[in-house]
Design an enzyme around this catalytic site. Structure first.
Site, PDB file in Angstrom:
ATOM      1  N   LEU A  17     -37.400  -5.850  21.533  1.00  0.00           N
ATOM      2  CA  LEU A  17     -37.040  -6.300  20.186  1.00  0.00           C
ATOM      3  C   LEU A  17     -35.917  -5.456  19.601  1.00  0.00           C
ATOM      4  O   LEU A  17     -35.692  -4.320  20.028  1.00  0.00           O
ATOM      5  CB  LEU A  17     -38.264  -6.175  19.266  1.00  0.00           C
ATOM      6  CG  LEU A  17     -39.466  -7.067  19.573  1.00  0.00           C
ATOM      7  CD1 LEU A  17     -40.662  -6.611  18.745  1.00  0.00           C
ATOM      8  CD2 LEU A  17     -39.126  -8.528  19.292  1.00  0.00           C
ATOM      9  N   SER A  18     -35.259  -5.987  18.597  1.00  0.00           N
ATOM     10  CA  SER A  18     -34.315  -5.192  17.820  1.00  0.00           C
ATOM     11  C   SER A  18     -35.061  -3.986  17.249  1.00  0.00           C
ATOM     12  O   SER A  18     -36.147  -4.131  16.675  1.00  0.00           O
ATOM     13  CB  SER A  18     -33.747  -6.042  16.685  1.00  0.00           C
ATOM     14  OG  SER A  18     -32.907  -5.262  15.866  1.00  0.00           O
ATOM     15  N   GLY A  21     -35.307   0.438  20.723  1.00  0.00           N
ATOM     16  CA  GLY A  21     -34.731   1.673  21.279  1.00  0.00           C
ATOM     17  C   GLY A  21     -33.749   1.482  22.425  1.00  0.00           C
ATOM     18  O   GLY A  21     -33.390   2.455  23.093  1.00  0.00           O
ATOM     19  N   LYS A  22     -33.281   0.264  22.630  1.00  0.00           N
ATOM     20  CA  LYS A  22     -32.371   0.016  23.763  1.00  0.00           C
ATOM     21  C   LYS A  22     -31.097   0.849  23.651  1.00  0.00           C
ATOM     22  O   LYS A  22     -30.691   1.519  24.595  1.00  0.00           O
ATOM     23  CB  LYS A  22     -32.011  -1.484  23.824  1.00  0.00           C
ATOM     24  CG  LYS A  22     -33.242  -2.386  23.988  1.00  0.00           C
ATOM     25  CD  LYS A  22     -32.879  -3.863  23.989  1.00  0.00           C
ATOM     26  CE  LYS A  22     -32.221  -4.363  22.729  1.00  0.00           C
ATOM     27  NZ  LYS A  22     -33.105  -4.343  21.527  1.00  0.00           N
ATOM     28  N   SER A  23     -30.453   0.799  22.501  1.00  0.00           N
ATOM     29  CA  SER A  23     -29.196   1.537  22.355  1.00  0.00           C
ATOM     30  C   SER A  23     -29.443   3.045  22.341  1.00  0.00           C
ATOM     31  O   SER A  23     -28.683   3.812  22.945  1.00  0.00           O
ATOM     32  CB  SER A  23     -28.477   1.118  21.070  1.00  0.00           C
ATOM     33  OG  SER A  23     -28.117  -0.247  21.141  1.00  0.00           O
ATOM     34  N   SER A  90     -32.361  -9.733  25.183  1.00  0.00           N
ATOM     35  CA  SER A  90     -32.707 -10.623  26.307  1.00  0.00           C
ATOM     36  C   SER A  90     -34.135 -11.160  26.167  1.00  0.00           C
ATOM     37  O   SER A  90     -35.015 -10.795  26.938  1.00  0.00           O
ATOM     38  CB  SER A  90     -32.473  -9.968  27.669  1.00  0.00           C
ATOM     39  OG  SER A  90     -32.637  -8.584  27.705  1.00  0.00           O
TER      40      SER A  90
END
Ligand SMILES: Nc1ncnc2c1ncn2[C@@H]1O[C@H](COP(=O)(O)OP(=O)(O)OP(=O)(O)O)[C@@H](O)[C@H]1O
Ligand SMILES: [Mg+2]
Length: 191
Positions: A17-18, A21-23, A90
């Site tokens: 989800l936004s 913590g991906k970035s 994604s």
């Protein structure tokens, strides 16, 4: 710096989800991998949408186009030895599977990592203020609010980024890559 063993490209595919913590993890992990002698490229959803996918929206079709473009570029890079980290929500399982198929068809390892912070946690963080906008109806089709997120059923790694620290998540990612033989041990670099 001398590189000892040859390093192979791979794709580390973050999904979540936004605010999961991906970035954050991408930006922390990339320099650690570079220190170990890997060539690293990052494909962050936010940045990709400003050029490669400029003009695309958030319909299912546009989201899929965006993800498949990211997969295509990731494949080109990784088959030439680059360690690629992708950081896009994604949200659709089937589309991630298409990305996996395209990339593994080139003999490139594809490691799907689910950043599994709950919606409640991500919304409480609201790093960019987008959840508040979505709740107020100013951002229709927001993942987790009024658009689906389909969690992976069998990711190579699941990180509870709602509970773990960034350091704990990074350590687990390093262990994953070392365990797959994709990251030389720190002691081997420059030896
Ligand atoms: N273990 C962890 N891993 C990653 N981020 C964490 C962790 N624990 C806390 N955080 C915090 O969670 C937030 C994650 O925000 P970030 O912008 O990285 O999310 P994102 O998944 O890239 O969202 P978006 O899809 O909107 O770009 C940051 O404020 C970060 O400091
Ligand atoms: Mg991000």
């Amino acid at each position: 710096m001398m590189m000892t063993g040859q390093t192979h490209g791979f794709v580390l595919w973050f999904t979540g989800l936004s605010g999961s913590g991906k970035s954050t993890l991408t930006n922390a992990l990339a320099p650690l991998l570079r220190e170990r002698g890997l060539r690293v490229e990052v494909l962050d959803g936010d940045e990709v949408r400003t050029h490669l996918s400029k003009g695309l929206g958030f319909s299912r079709e546009d989201r899929d186009t965006n993800i498949l473009r990211i997969a295509y570029v990731a494949k080109l890079l990784a088959r030439n030895g680059v360690a690629v980290i992708t950081a896009a929500i994604s949200p659709y399982r089937a589309t991630r599977e298409r990305a996996r198929e395209q990339i593994t068809a080139e003999g490139v390892p594809f490691l799907e990592v689910h950043l599994a912070a709950s919606l409640e946690t991500c919304e409480a963080r609201d790093v960019k203020g987008l959840y508040a906008e979505a709740r107020a109806g100013r951002r229709p089709g927001f993942t987790g609010i009024d658009d689906p997120y389909e969690p992976p059923e069998a990711p190579e790694l699941r990180l509870d980024t709602g509970v773990q620290s960034v350091e704990e998540s990074l350590a687990a990612l390093i262990r994953l890559l070392e365990g797959r033989g994709l990251l030389p041990a720190a002691s081997e670099v420059g030896a």
